[in-house]
Design an enzyme around this catalytic site. Structure first.
Site, short mmCIF file in Angstrom:
data_model
loop_
_atom_site.label_atom_id
_atom_site.label_comp_id
_atom_site.label_asym_id
_atom_site.label_seq_id
_atom_site.Cartn_x
_atom_site.Cartn_y
_atom_site.Cartn_z
N CYS A 9 0.85 -1.20 0.00
CA CYS A 9 0.00 0.00 0.00
C CYS A 9 0.88 1.24 0.00
O CYS A 9 1.38 1.66 1.05
CB CYS A 9 -0.92 -0.01 1.22
SG CYS A 9 -1.93 1.47 1.34
N CYS A 13 -0.41 4.09 2.17
CA CYS A 13 -0.21 3.89 3.61
C CYS A 13 1.24 4.14 4.01
O CYS A 13 1.52 4.71 5.07
CB CYS A 13 -0.56 2.46 4.03
SG CYS A 13 -2.06 1.82 3.31
N ASP A 14 2.19 3.68 3.21
CA ASP A 14 3.58 3.63 3.66
C ASP A 14 4.53 4.56 2.91
O ASP A 14 5.71 4.67 3.28
CB ASP A 14 4.12 2.18 3.51
CG ASP A 14 3.30 1.21 4.35
OD1 ASP A 14 2.81 1.62 5.42
OD2 ASP A 14 3.15 0.04 3.94
#
Ligand code: NAP
Length: 304
Positions: free
Chosen positions: A132, A135-136
């Site tokens: 992701c 997300c990261d």
């Protein structure tokens, strides 16, 4: 607990099915194991949902959830551990909330990211291997990253990562991207270094990732590149394993349903990414959800 309609999964398909079902006058529950919104909650920006150009995935998910709850759908945050769907009275068993009884069930369980299956992938999950980018990505400020895949997700991940990383590589196993032309065109002048006809054959490093070895699919030659993180974007696996064994599925595990979302089991409908179909978009998931709720309405009406 008894409901008229139980919906498994609270992504765009499930939330839309909830909206339509509750507006048709039914008592409706959505069982969601994680958070509402499904995969869109991990999407930075959604540019193709009409009237909401550029909305963040989280905002779109929250708007859908708010809409659904406002109309009176019961959200149950729990895991489905089993289903009995062939009888007239259908049972959806949950881990913490017991059995949910329903007249009709709509499966909107979505899909999860596919892994690469290369050495050291599991060892570095969460420590350099991510599924992701939204997300990261921010963890890779001024670092070097590689994205794997040739679809829309891989391309949008690359573009997103250019905001943080000092170097972004895209590794794709063929000589042509699968992503849409409009998305692919954005890669031009983005600075992303594209490695066509290559796969990752090894993830290198001891305690942390130091690089990857690329294998050329045409001549098998190997090339090492130094990177700090890997973003895997090679498609999805339908979340169909643990539920609805009675419902027909294809060789990839997607549930088979007709264009009206009807399955081989009476009163069981499938909507969204977990359904066998060609186009998986937020809007097609929502469309499925609306159709499934209408067909569930028709089914319940005919029961009475
Ligand atoms: P996808 O379109 O299925 O693409 C997966 C990519 O990964 C393909 O290029 C495939 O290669 C490659 N691949 C698969 N297995 C691999 C492996 N083991 N090793 C290396 N490469 C592998 O998946 P996606 O990009 O996640 O998109 C899924 C759906 O969501 C699509 O319908 C897409 O259009 C949609 N989507 C839309 C948006 C948007 O509209 N904003 C954003 C993201 C996703 P091949 O090409 O050789 O098969």
């Amino acid at each position: 607990m008894n409901f008229d309609i139980v919906i498994i999964g609270g992504g765009p398909a499930g939330l839309t099915a909830g909206i339509y079902a509750v507006r048709a006058g039914y008592k409706v529950a959505i069982v969601e194991k994680q958070f509402a919104g499904g995969q869109i909650a991990n999407t930075e920006s959604v540019d193709n949902y009409p009237a909401l150009f550029g909305i963040s995935g989280v905002d779109l998910a929250m708007k859908m959830l708010e809409h659904t709850e406002k109309l009176g759908v019961t959200m149950i945050y729990d895991s489905v551990v089993g289903t009995k769907l062939s009888c007239k009275e259908k049972i959806v068993s949950t881990q913490n909330n017991g059995n949910l009884i329903a007249k009709a069930v709509i499966i909107c369980a979505g899909a999860t990211p596919r892994k690469l299956g290369v050495p050291n992938e599991d060892k570095f999950v969460g420590r350099g291997v991510s599924y992701c980018a939204v997300c990261d990505g921010a963890f890779y400020k001024n670092k070097k990253v590689v994205v794997v895949g040739g679809g829309n997700t891989a391309v949008s991940d690359c573009l997103y990562l250019t905001k943080f990383a000092s170097e972004v590589h895209l590794v794709h196993r063929r000589d042509k991207l699968r992503a849409s032309k409009s998305d692919s065109d954005k890669l031009v002048n983005s600075g992303v270094i594209i490695h066509y006809n290559n796969v990752i054959s090894n993830i290198n490093g001891e305690d942390k990732i130091s690089g990857v070895t690329l294998q050329n699919t045409l001549d098998n030659s190997l090339t090492d590149i130094n990177i700090d993180g890997i973003f895997v974007a090679v498609g999805q696996i339908p979340s169909s394993n643990d539920i609805a064994q009675e419902v027909e599925r294809d060789e990839y595990g997607y549930f088979v349903a007709d264009e009206n979302t009807c399955t081989n089991i009476q009163g069981v409908f499938v909507a969204g990414d977990v359904r066998r179909k060609k186009v998986r978009q937020v809007i097609t998931a929502c469309s499925d959800g609306a159709i499934a709720a209408e067909l569930a309405n028709e089914y319940i009406t005919n029961l009475e």
